[in-house]
Design an enzyme around this catalytic site. Sequence first.
Site, PDB file in Angstrom:
ATOM      1  N   ASN A  13      33.263  28.244  39.731  1.00 20.94           N
ATOM      2  CA  ASN A  13      34.507  28.299  40.489  1.00 20.94           C
ATOM      3  C   ASN A  13      34.820  26.971  41.160  1.00 20.94           C
ATOM      4  OD1 ASN A  13      35.089  30.961  39.820  1.00 20.94           O
ATOM      5  ND2 ASN A  13      34.016  31.800  41.591  1.00 20.94           N
ATOM      6  N   GLU A  66      36.191  36.823  45.475  1.00 14.90           N
ATOM      7  CA  GLU A  66      37.044  35.649  45.480  1.00 14.90           C
ATOM      8  C   GLU A  66      36.552  34.586  44.506  1.00 14.90           C
ATOM      9  OE1 GLU A  66      39.778  35.837  46.898  1.00 14.90           O
ATOM     10  OE2 GLU A  66      39.515  37.416  48.379  1.00 14.90           O
ATOM     11  N   CYS A  67      37.497  33.841  43.937  1.00 15.76           N
ATOM     12  CA  CYS A  67      37.151  32.777  42.995  1.00 15.76           C
ATOM     13  C   CYS A  67      36.911  31.458  43.699  1.00 15.76           C
ATOM     14  CB  CYS A  67      38.271  32.604  41.968  1.00 15.76           C
ATOM     15  SG  CYS A  67      39.817  32.002  42.680  1.00 15.76           S
ATOM     16  N   GLY A  68      37.081  31.434  45.022  1.00 13.12           N
ATOM     17  CA  GLY A  68      36.862  30.213  45.776  1.00 13.12           C
ATOM     18  C   GLY A  68      38.137  29.606  46.317  1.00 13.12           C
ATOM     19  N   LEU A  69      39.271  29.889  45.679  1.00 13.82           N
ATOM     20  CA  LEU A  69      40.530  29.307  46.127  1.00 13.82           C
ATOM     21  C   LEU A  69      40.918  29.772  47.519  1.00 13.82           C
ATOM     22  CD1 LEU A  69      42.921  29.415  43.035  1.00 13.82           C
ATOM     23  CD2 LEU A  69      41.467  27.554  43.849  1.00 13.82           C
TER      24      LEU A  69
END
EC number: 1.8.4.8
Length: 244
Positions: free
Chosen positions: A132, A238-241
């Site tokens: 990610n 969450e993907c990190g964004l």
Amino acid sequence: MSQLDLNALNELPKVDRVMALAETNAQLEKLSAEERVAWALENLPGEYVLSSSFGIQAAVSLHLVNQIRPDIPVILTDTGYLFPETYQFIDELTDKLKLNLKVYRAGESPAWQEARYGKLWEQGVEGIEKYNDINKVEPMNRALKELKAQTWFAGLRREQSGSRAHLPVLAIQRGVFKVLPIIDWDNRTVYQYLQKHGLKYHPLWDQGYLSVGDIHTTRKWEPGMAEEETRFFGLKRECGLHEG
């Protein structure tokens, strides 16, 4: 609600920033999604950007923000591993809504990443987070910098997961204002908006997908599953964004 000083707020510790925005958020909670966008455009600094993963309900925020701020840059972080249906959906919405699409990708191609690191998404939480960071976080940070963004709109909703359940309308993330106009919408409101404006869900919605990301870390919903379990093998939501 008066104009806010981004530089001054960025100098505060995170807890103090939250407190400083509390009164504004209390007022924003009373506004409609359209009013929140209009308020942000009037009171928060430009440049303005909108991010989208072109997921299940993406048409809502893309239509809502773009109709108020036509030609707003729409940031997509493309991992190279999206579903074919997602790429087709991107083309369809970009054409239908006349989006000013800005696509950002990692510096390393998917094939090069696999040669260097293996299949990171099969390497537990640590591997997923590295994946990610490379494919989502770094490209987004680059997008915000290159587009000189100071106000970032996104289509997150509290109902989507536990990690989003307490998010405010307005926050500061990655050094910029972040506005979530539809944060308090439920699934019924999303459906009604799509119907009203002749918009569609992502094509995979009809095949049983509640959330759509990369091919290798997205599962169909099955009875008994929470929505967050359909992504990243249930290890992460969450993907990190939208973290940090």
